[in-house]
Write a protein that holds these residues in place. Sequence first.
Motif, PDB file in Angstrom:
ATOM      1  N   LEU A  13       0.828  -1.208   0.000  1.00  0.00           N
ATOM      2  CA  LEU A  13       0.000   0.000   0.000  1.00  0.00           C
ATOM      3  C   LEU A  13       0.859   1.254   0.000  1.00  0.00           C
ATOM      4  O   LEU A  13       0.556   2.233  -0.688  1.00  0.00           O
ATOM      5  N   THR A  14       1.926   1.245   0.775  1.00  0.00           N
ATOM      6  CA  THR A  14       2.811   2.412   0.847  1.00  0.00           C
ATOM      7  C   THR A  14       3.441   2.689  -0.508  1.00  0.00           C
ATOM      8  O   THR A  14       3.530   3.842  -0.948  1.00  0.00           O
ATOM      9  N   ILE A  15       3.893   1.630  -1.195  1.00  0.00           N
ATOM     10  CA  ILE A  15       4.488   1.801  -2.529  1.00  0.00           C
ATOM     11  C   ILE A  15       3.455   2.353  -3.503  1.00  0.00           C
ATOM     12  O   ILE A  15       3.731   3.259  -4.291  1.00  0.00           O
ATOM     13  N   ALA A  16       2.232   1.794  -3.441  1.00  0.00           N
ATOM     14  CA  ALA A  16       1.174   2.250  -4.347  1.00  0.00           C
ATOM     15  C   ALA A  16       0.843   3.716  -4.123  1.00  0.00           C
ATOM     16  O   ALA A  16       0.671   4.485  -5.074  1.00  0.00           O
ATOM     17  N   LEU A  17       0.762   4.132  -2.855  1.00  0.00           N
ATOM     18  CA  LEU A  17       0.424   5.520  -2.551  1.00  0.00           C
ATOM     19  C   LEU A  17       1.528   6.469  -2.997  1.00  0.00           C
ATOM     20  O   LEU A  17       1.272   7.583  -3.447  1.00  0.00           O
ATOM     21  N   SER A  18       2.774   6.034  -2.847  1.00  0.00           N
ATOM     22  CA  SER A  18       3.894   6.918  -3.192  1.00  0.00           C
ATOM     23  C   SER A  18       3.968   7.195  -4.687  1.00  0.00           C
ATOM     24  O   SER A  18       4.576   8.182  -5.112  1.00  0.00           O
ATOM     25  N   ASN A  19       3.342   6.329  -5.505  1.00  0.00           N
ATOM     26  CA  ASN A  19       3.404   6.504  -6.955  1.00  0.00           C
ATOM     27  C   ASN A  19       2.208   7.271  -7.514  1.00  0.00           C
ATOM     28  O   ASN A  19       2.166   7.554  -8.710  1.00  0.00           O
ATOM     29  N   GLU A  20       1.233   7.594  -6.672  1.00  0.00           N
ATOM     30  CA  GLU A  20       0.029   8.276  -7.153  1.00  0.00           C
ATOM     31  C   GLU A  20       0.232   9.787  -7.118  1.00  0.00           C
ATOM     32  O   GLU A  20       0.715  10.333  -6.141  1.00  0.00           O
ATOM     33  N   ARG A  21      -0.158  10.468  -8.219  1.00  0.00           N
ATOM     34  CA  ARG A  21       0.082  11.905  -8.327  1.00  0.00           C
ATOM     35  C   ARG A  21      -1.213  12.723  -8.403  1.00  0.00           C
ATOM     36  O   ARG A  21      -1.167  13.941  -8.327  1.00  0.00           O
ATOM     37  N   ARG A  22      -2.358  12.070  -8.566  1.00  0.00           N
ATOM     38  CA  ARG A  22      -3.626  12.801  -8.621  1.00  0.00           C
ATOM     39  C   ARG A  22      -4.334  12.667  -7.292  1.00  0.00           C
ATOM     40  O   ARG A  22      -4.559  11.554  -6.801  1.00  0.00           O
ATOM     41  N   ILE A  23      -4.705  13.804  -6.690  1.00  0.00           N
ATOM     42  CA  ILE A  23      -5.231  13.802  -5.327  1.00  0.00           C
ATOM     43  C   ILE A  23      -6.537  13.025  -5.227  1.00  0.00           C
ATOM     44  O   ILE A  23      -6.762  12.294  -4.258  1.00  0.00           O
ATOM     45  N   GLU A  24      -7.443  13.152  -6.226  1.00  0.00           N
ATOM     46  CA  GLU A  24      -8.721  12.439  -6.155  1.00  0.00           C
ATOM     47  C   GLU A  24      -8.511  10.927  -6.185  1.00  0.00           C
ATOM     48  O   GLU A  24      -9.122  10.186  -5.413  1.00  0.00           O
ATOM     49  N   THR A  25      -7.629  10.466  -7.086  1.00  0.00           N
ATOM     50  CA  THR A  25      -7.340   9.032  -7.171  1.00  0.00           C
ATOM     51  C   THR A  25      -6.665   8.546  -5.907  1.00  0.00           C
ATOM     52  O   THR A  25      -6.951   7.447  -5.413  1.00  0.00           O
ATOM     53  N   LEU A  26      -5.755   9.360  -5.374  1.00  0.00           N
ATOM     54  CA  LEU A  26      -5.064   8.991  -4.141  1.00  0.00           C
ATOM     55  C   LEU A  26      -6.054   8.793  -2.996  1.00  0.00           C
ATOM     56  O   LEU A  26      -5.984   7.801  -2.248  1.00  0.00           O
ATOM     57  N   MET A  27      -6.986   9.736  -2.850  1.00  0.00           N
ATOM     58  CA  MET A  27      -7.988   9.621  -1.781  1.00  0.00           C
ATOM     59  C   MET A  27      -8.785   8.326  -1.925  1.00  0.00           C
ATOM     60  O   MET A  27      -9.021   7.608  -0.947  1.00  0.00           O
ATOM     61  N   SER A  28      -9.207   8.014  -3.148  1.00  0.00           N
ATOM     62  CA  SER A  28      -9.992   6.803  -3.373  1.00  0.00           C
ATOM     63  C   SER A  28      -9.189   5.557  -3.025  1.00  0.00           C
ATOM     64  O   SER A  28      -9.714   4.604  -2.434  1.00  0.00           O
ATOM     65  N   ARG A  29      -7.908   5.548  -3.365  1.00  0.00           N
ATOM     66  CA  ARG A  29      -7.072   4.383  -3.069  1.00  0.00           C
ATOM     67  C   ARG A  29      -6.861   4.219  -1.571  1.00  0.00           C
ATOM     68  O   ARG A  29      -6.813   3.102  -1.063  1.00  0.00           O
ATOM     69  N   VAL A  30      -6.723   5.332  -0.868  1.00  0.00           N
ATOM     70  CA  VAL A  30      -6.576   5.263   0.590  1.00  0.00           C
ATOM     71  C   VAL A  30      -7.830   4.654   1.210  1.00  0.00           C
ATOM     72  O   VAL A  30      -7.758   3.774   2.077  1.00  0.00           O
ATOM     73  N   VAL A  31      -9.001   5.129   0.763  1.00  0.00           N
ATOM     74  CA  VAL A  31     -10.271   4.618   1.291  1.00  0.00           C
ATOM     75  C   VAL A  31     -10.413   3.124   1.022  1.00  0.00           C
ATOM     76  O   VAL A  31     -10.748   2.339   1.920  1.00  0.00           O
ATOM     77  N   ALA A  34      -7.919   1.056   3.120  1.00  0.00           N
ATOM     78  CA  ALA A  34      -8.297   0.997   4.532  1.00  0.00           C
ATOM     79  C   ALA A  34      -9.429   0.001   4.749  1.00  0.00           C
ATOM     80  O   ALA A  34      -9.458  -0.721   5.760  1.00  0.00           O
ATOM     81  N   MET A  35     -10.369  -0.042   3.799  1.00  0.00           N
ATOM     82  CA  MET A  35     -11.470  -1.014   3.914  1.00  0.00           C
ATOM     83  C   MET A  35     -10.960  -2.443   3.805  1.00  0.00           C
ATOM     84  O   MET A  35     -11.411  -3.333   4.540  1.00  0.00           O
ATOM     85  N   ARG A  36     -10.009  -2.689   2.902  1.00  0.00           N
ATOM     86  CA  ARG A  36      -9.451  -4.047   2.783  1.00  0.00           C
ATOM     87  C   ARG A  36      -8.688  -4.445   4.038  1.00  0.00           C
ATOM     88  O   ARG A  36      -8.792  -5.572   4.523  1.00  0.00           O
ATOM     89  N   LEU A  37      -7.914  -3.511   4.560  1.00  0.00           N
ATOM     90  CA  LEU A  37      -7.098  -3.801   5.735  1.00  0.00           C
ATOM     91  C   LEU A  37      -7.952  -4.111   6.958  1.00  0.00           C
ATOM     92  O   LEU A  37      -7.639  -5.011   7.749  1.00  0.00           O
ATOM     93  N   SER A  38      -9.059  -3.378   7.120  1.00  0.00           N
ATOM     94  CA  SER A  38      -9.884  -3.489   8.328  1.00  0.00           C
ATOM     95  C   SER A  38     -11.117  -4.371   8.152  1.00  0.00           C
ATOM     96  O   SER A  38     -11.788  -4.692   9.127  1.00  0.00           O
ATOM     97  N   ASN A  39     -11.450  -4.736   6.892  1.00  0.00           N
ATOM     98  CA  ASN A  39     -12.686  -5.452   6.583  1.00  0.00           C
ATOM     99  C   ASN A  39     -13.908  -4.641   7.031  1.00  0.00           C
ATOM    100  O   ASN A  39     -14.868  -5.179   7.579  1.00  0.00           O
ATOM    101  N   ALA A  40     -13.872  -3.325   6.757  1.00  0.00           N
ATOM    102  CA  ALA A  40     -14.973  -2.433   7.115  1.00  0.00           C
ATOM    103  C   ALA A  40     -15.952  -2.322   5.952  1.00  0.00           C
ATOM    104  O   ALA A  40     -15.593  -2.514   4.779  1.00  0.00           O
ATOM    105  N   GLU A  41     -17.205  -2.001   6.284  1.00  0.00           N
ATOM    106  CA  GLU A  41     -18.227  -1.804   5.259  1.00  0.00           C
ATOM    107  C   GLU A  41     -18.093  -0.442   4.572  1.00  0.00           C
ATOM    108  O   GLU A  41     -18.566  -0.269   3.451  1.00  0.00           O
ATOM    109  N   GLY A  42     -17.488   0.495   5.246  1.00  0.00           N
ATOM    110  CA  GLY A  42     -17.359   1.829   4.670  1.00  0.00           C
ATOM    111  C   GLY A  42     -16.158   2.564   5.230  1.00  0.00           C
ATOM    112  O   GLY A  42     -15.652   2.248   6.316  1.00  0.00           O
ATOM    113  N   ALA A  43     -15.682   3.530   4.475  1.00  0.00           N
ATOM    114  CA  ALA A  43     -14.556   4.356   4.915  1.00  0.00           C
ATOM    115  C   ALA A  43     -14.686   5.731   4.293  1.00  0.00           C
ATOM    116  O   ALA A  43     -15.292   5.891   3.222  1.00  0.00           O
ATOM    117  N   ALA A  44     -14.134   6.726   4.962  1.00  0.00           N
ATOM    118  CA  ALA A  44     -14.186   8.107   4.460  1.00  0.00           C
ATOM    119  C   ALA A  44     -12.956   8.865   4.918  1.00  0.00           C
ATOM    120  O   ALA A  44     -12.339   8.526   5.942  1.00  0.00           O
TER     121      ALA A  44
END
Length: 419
Positions: A13-31, A34-44
């Motif tokens: 995840l850290t490598i993937a985030l470091s290569n992202e340059r568009r803020i909207e795409t970065l936010m979506s990838r973080v969300v 985080a859902m995959r890591l925690s097995n949550a139904e939602g994230a924001a």
Amino acid sequence: MNNRTIYEDLVDLTIALSNERRIETLMSRVVEAAMRLSNAEGAAIFTLDRLARHLHRVSFNYRGLTEGSQSEARIAIYGKSLQLNLQEPAAFAVSTATAVNLADINSAAGYDFSNIRQMDKAIGFQTSSLVIAPLIHGDQTIGILQLVNVRDKATGAVGALPDFLLRPLQSFAAHAAVAIWNTRLLEENQRLIRQLGRQNEELLQENSRLLNKVARKVVKPKGLVGDSPPIERAYGLIARAACSAVPILLRGETGTGKEMMANFIHSSSERSGKPFVAQNCAALPESLLESELFGYVKGAFTGAVANKPGLAHEAHQGTLFLDEIGDMPLSLQAKVLRLLQEGEVRRVGSTKADYVDVRIVAATNVNLEEKIERGEFRKDLFYRLNVFPIVVPPLRERPSDIPKLVNHFLAIAAGNIGR
């Protein structure tokens, strides 16, 4: 999930985030991560505004319902008494820089979940468990990562985030905060580079005009009648202003011919072959005026069945005339200021900025200085518009023009009846 798997996921995840340059795409990838890591139904993700007074939701994914743009969902950090709103879990996490991990908000004491429930209602969701990790860059909290309805991977039960996952989530949030900070910084640098490029181009064009001594002859339009000293002074100022690209503010009473003067400025400028687009800022309600000026994207609101450019787009390389700008709502004044400073236009419902080249001519019949004192007009916008003010005199200050105007209108009337 064992420790090795968690570690490998965090590295990926850290490598993937470091290569992202568009803020909207970065936010979506973080969300999503985080859902995959925690097995949550939602994230924001919520980020703090510049004054650190509100958290604004900038990205979320609740059971596949996503939104990348900043929405109306926001959380106040301070209460009405200007004290920290520590009963609000998100404000608590931001203010104390500590994580919140609640198994069931319905039985959790000491917190106010009204914002959570209001946001749930807006999207048809129901939050049970809640996890909030502050996004910290250096010694500064820039926002929060919020997870809802974390499920145990073995039993499927909704509850708090297990202890063995809390620390990895905090580590992930720290990496995400750095990535968000750096991506925003990169976008800001790119914006400044574009702005500097435009300013340098304007300087080169201005220097070229001065070095070549290009004198553009200003011809008074037929509709402008009069040669009294007050109106001649206005003509002289227009002749001086026409050859530049600076904003112009026309001031004068109703009926003095400010729109005709604006058209005169456009036709006398180097933009005369491009569009002249006019809009009366007092003629439309705020929501319609915003979509009319800046356009909208498909799905931005009911009835938005296709993308539509705004008047600012239509006036590209030409002149945009904003009549009665003193009546423009404060919220739209900020977008006009952005247009003046950066040439930036953001359509209603869009996350992307368009860039246009327009010359702004504004007009008003009210005292903008008084409106500034009452908090009804932005001081920074006034200073940007008032670079080259021109006062259009009323007829009572130019009585020598009355006979000429009478003859002018008599000639028009005679022509209409064939005499």
